[in-house]
Write an enzyme that holds these catalytic residues in place. Sequence first.
Site, short mmCIF file in Angstrom:
data_model
loop_
_atom_site.label_atom_id
_atom_site.label_comp_id
_atom_site.label_asym_id
_atom_site.label_seq_id
_atom_site.Cartn_x
_atom_site.Cartn_y
_atom_site.Cartn_z
CB CYS A 2 -0.93 0.09 1.19
SG CYS A 2 -1.95 -1.36 1.44
NE ARG A 27 6.90 1.41 -1.46
CZ ARG A 27 7.54 0.93 -0.42
NH1 ARG A 27 6.89 0.35 0.55
NH2 ARG A 27 8.84 1.02 -0.35
CD1 TRP A 74 -0.77 -6.45 -2.72
CD2 TRP A 74 -1.05 -6.92 -0.56
NE1 TRP A 74 -0.53 -7.80 -2.55
CE2 TRP A 74 -0.70 -8.12 -1.23
CE3 TRP A 74 -1.28 -6.99 0.80
CZ2 TRP A 74 -0.57 -9.34 -0.59
CZ3 TRP A 74 -1.16 -8.21 1.45
CH2 TRP A 74 -0.81 -9.38 0.75
CG ASN A 102 0.22 2.10 3.82
OD1 ASN A 102 -0.83 2.17 3.19
ND2 ASN A 102 1.36 2.62 3.41
N GLY A 103 -0.90 -1.07 6.87
CA GLY A 103 -0.70 -1.89 8.05
C GLY A 103 -1.96 -2.68 8.36
CD GLU A 483 15.91 -14.40 -7.28
OE1 GLU A 483 15.35 -14.88 -6.30
OE2 GLU A 483 15.61 -13.29 -7.76
CE LYS A 487 12.60 -12.34 -9.46
NZ LYS A 487 13.38 -12.18 -8.26
CD GLU A 490 8.83 -12.45 -8.29
OE1 GLU A 490 8.24 -11.81 -7.43
OE2 GLU A 490 10.06 -12.53 -8.33
CG HIS A 506 16.60 -37.75 -3.15
ND1 HIS A 506 16.92 -39.01 -2.71
CD2 HIS A 506 17.77 -37.15 -3.47
CE1 HIS A 506 18.24 -39.15 -2.72
NE2 HIS A 506 18.78 -38.04 -3.20
CE LYS A 609 10.88 -3.94 -5.37
NZ LYS A 609 11.47 -5.10 -6.05
C1 F6R Z 1 10.83 -11.44 -5.43
C2 F6R Z 1 10.73 -10.36 -4.45
C3 F6R Z 1 10.42 -10.73 -3.05
C4 F6R Z 1 11.33 -9.93 -2.09
C5 F6R Z 1 10.90 -10.19 -0.65
C6 F6R Z 1 11.82 -9.49 0.33
O1 F6R Z 1 11.17 -10.95 -6.68
O2 F6R Z 1 10.90 -9.23 -4.77
O3 F6R Z 1 10.55 -12.10 -2.83
O4 F6R Z 1 12.64 -10.30 -2.31
O5 F6R Z 1 9.59 -9.74 -0.46
O6 F6R Z 1 11.81 -8.11 0.13
P1 F6R Z 1 12.93 -7.18 0.73
O7 F6R Z 1 14.21 -7.55 0.08
O8 F6R Z 1 12.48 -5.79 0.37
O9 F6R Z 1 12.96 -7.43 2.21
#
Ligand code: F6R
Length: 614
Positions: A2, A27, A74, A102-103, A483, A487, A490, A506, A609
């Site tokens: 948010c 966000r 969000w 937010n929260g 990773e 990627k 997501e 396994h 984000k």
């Molecule tokens: C994946 C992604 C998330 C962040 C995770 C931690 O592409 O962006 O998995 O890596 O939410 O976020 P930070 O690094 O901001 O604590």
Amino acid sequence: MCGIVGYVGPREAEPILVDGLRRLEYRGYDSAGLATLTGDRLHLRKRAGRVGELTSFLQEQPAPGCVGISHTRWATHGAATDTNAHPHVAGTGANQVAVVHNGVIENYSGLKRQLEAEGIVFHSQTDTEVVAQLIAYHMDGDLLAAVRKVLKLLKGTYGLAAVSPQNPDQIVGARLGSPLVVGVGEGEHFLASDPSALIGYTQKVVYLQDRELCVLTGEDFHVYDDAEARVTTNVQNFDWDVGDSDKGGFPHHMLKEIFEQPETVAAAMRGRLDESDQTAHFGGLNLDPQQLRQAERVILTACGTSYHAGIVGEYLFEEFARMPVEVEYASEFRYRNPPIDRNTIVIAITQSGETADTLAALRESKRKGHRALAICNVVGSTIAREADGGVYLHAGPEVGVASTKAFTSQVTVLAMLALFFGRARHLSSLQGGRMIEELQALPDAVARALRCNDDVRRIAEKYHTATTMLFMGRQYMYPVALEGALKLKEISYIHAEGYPAAEMKHGPIALVDTDTPSIFLTPRGSVFDKVMSNLEEVKARGGPVIAIASEGDPRAADYVSSRADEVVFVPDVPEYLQPLVTAIPLQLFAYHTALLRGCDVDKPRNLAKSVTVE
Ligand code: F6R
């Protein structure tokens, strides 16, 4: 999660609020809204969907006034609907109050029941509406006084902003566990959950601390603590500029950020490699030589992509610093009670510096008396401020929801930390000097790795209709496999799993068939032959294989190419730096696959984000 933007000053608020919301949209993007004031009238505009839906609505019905608050959501409580969008308004006429938040208000249902018993009617399913209703209930001509009363009743976390026609030239803000900054302009003030919302308007910001309130007017602003005493504020400079947060000619933030990596990797190292002492230096680590010598163990804690960087860090610390390291999901670490020795350093890894679980893990570590450091990108973020010391990534804003450049910067910083701790222990000056040379060559190698873009796009065209994919790697390539899978899932919504390649036998090998492609990370190195055997096992079962191999490796040219269906070559760098070049084709693969599947690359569904809720 948010975003909040507020404005009070001589200008029309609406365009400033919308501009800020666009910058914060990464966000949270379920719905957006704003409320402005003209004298005793409150103008509320909100819409489910992206900020674009709100701006179309504003074209039909502009929101006049020079004071306003806004929000991009969000969803936590209640679906993404017009009604559940913020701001939430309560009260009537000039007694109205509008709130953005937010929260999470954890005790909202009890508070709601009490208000409903008094005949107050709720309109939304959100926890936030209870805050608006409570403020309206306690409103007696003074918004600040009413907010103060209400904050005492709330349990949970908030970054919030409120306006009321009763105090038509004011915004009141408050924070507990969810960030809020005041932007200081000339005859105008701003409020935001993230200073990047204010890029282009002001670079002067004041970060609120937990339990602080602020009151903003055009001419002035004041910050108070929870004992109602005025707090002396520290105005800081926030030095990201407009170019940093724009797409810079790329179609998406994610692609721009992938291509920024030669520069961001260089920025992470700038001024930190010390060729005379063959070590690394970090201005803000705040470890004295005694603490450094006494450190016996490291715990790296993080979430998501940052957690994957942490696993690379584990291998780096073990190899170069010869220190035992554990990597912990912050969400698990915060609730466990592991026995931790006295001389343990906890390092939280986070791009945003606001991830709720990582913050809680850091606080828990500090509470237990450990030195808690942070590797963080966002300057002034909560984790950056609360850590005992740390290292900034200096990667500039990462706007694409899928983290890319933060990962490579985190790995770069971890490599330098391994050098730093190693040199304080047993690593020779010769080894240190060699590492410095290898690190210095990295930006160029990362730039060359990006040349695989066309090959990767072609491979994505071939495989983008897959429903499941596997990513395999061993040693330093294992976290890269994790990773790559993260990627892909997501942003393209293809089910993907990352595995240590040998572990495949396994269980996951049962998934292999002619429609399930596997990406094998097979750069030159100590486990090359082992990984090749795993690759053969997949081929023997008809699974298509894409290999990521080292340029100039003769075995890659023959052996890998004759067995894999596709090979992508990346520059040949020392094994411990391979995550920095092999991550790049995987980031690009996810990007192109998502595009081909018609997905919104920068704003994937259900994500946001900066995950500021548990
Ligand atoms: C994946 C992604 C998330 C962040 C995770 C931690 O592409 O962006 O998995 O890596 O939410 O976020 P930070 O690094 O901001 O604590």
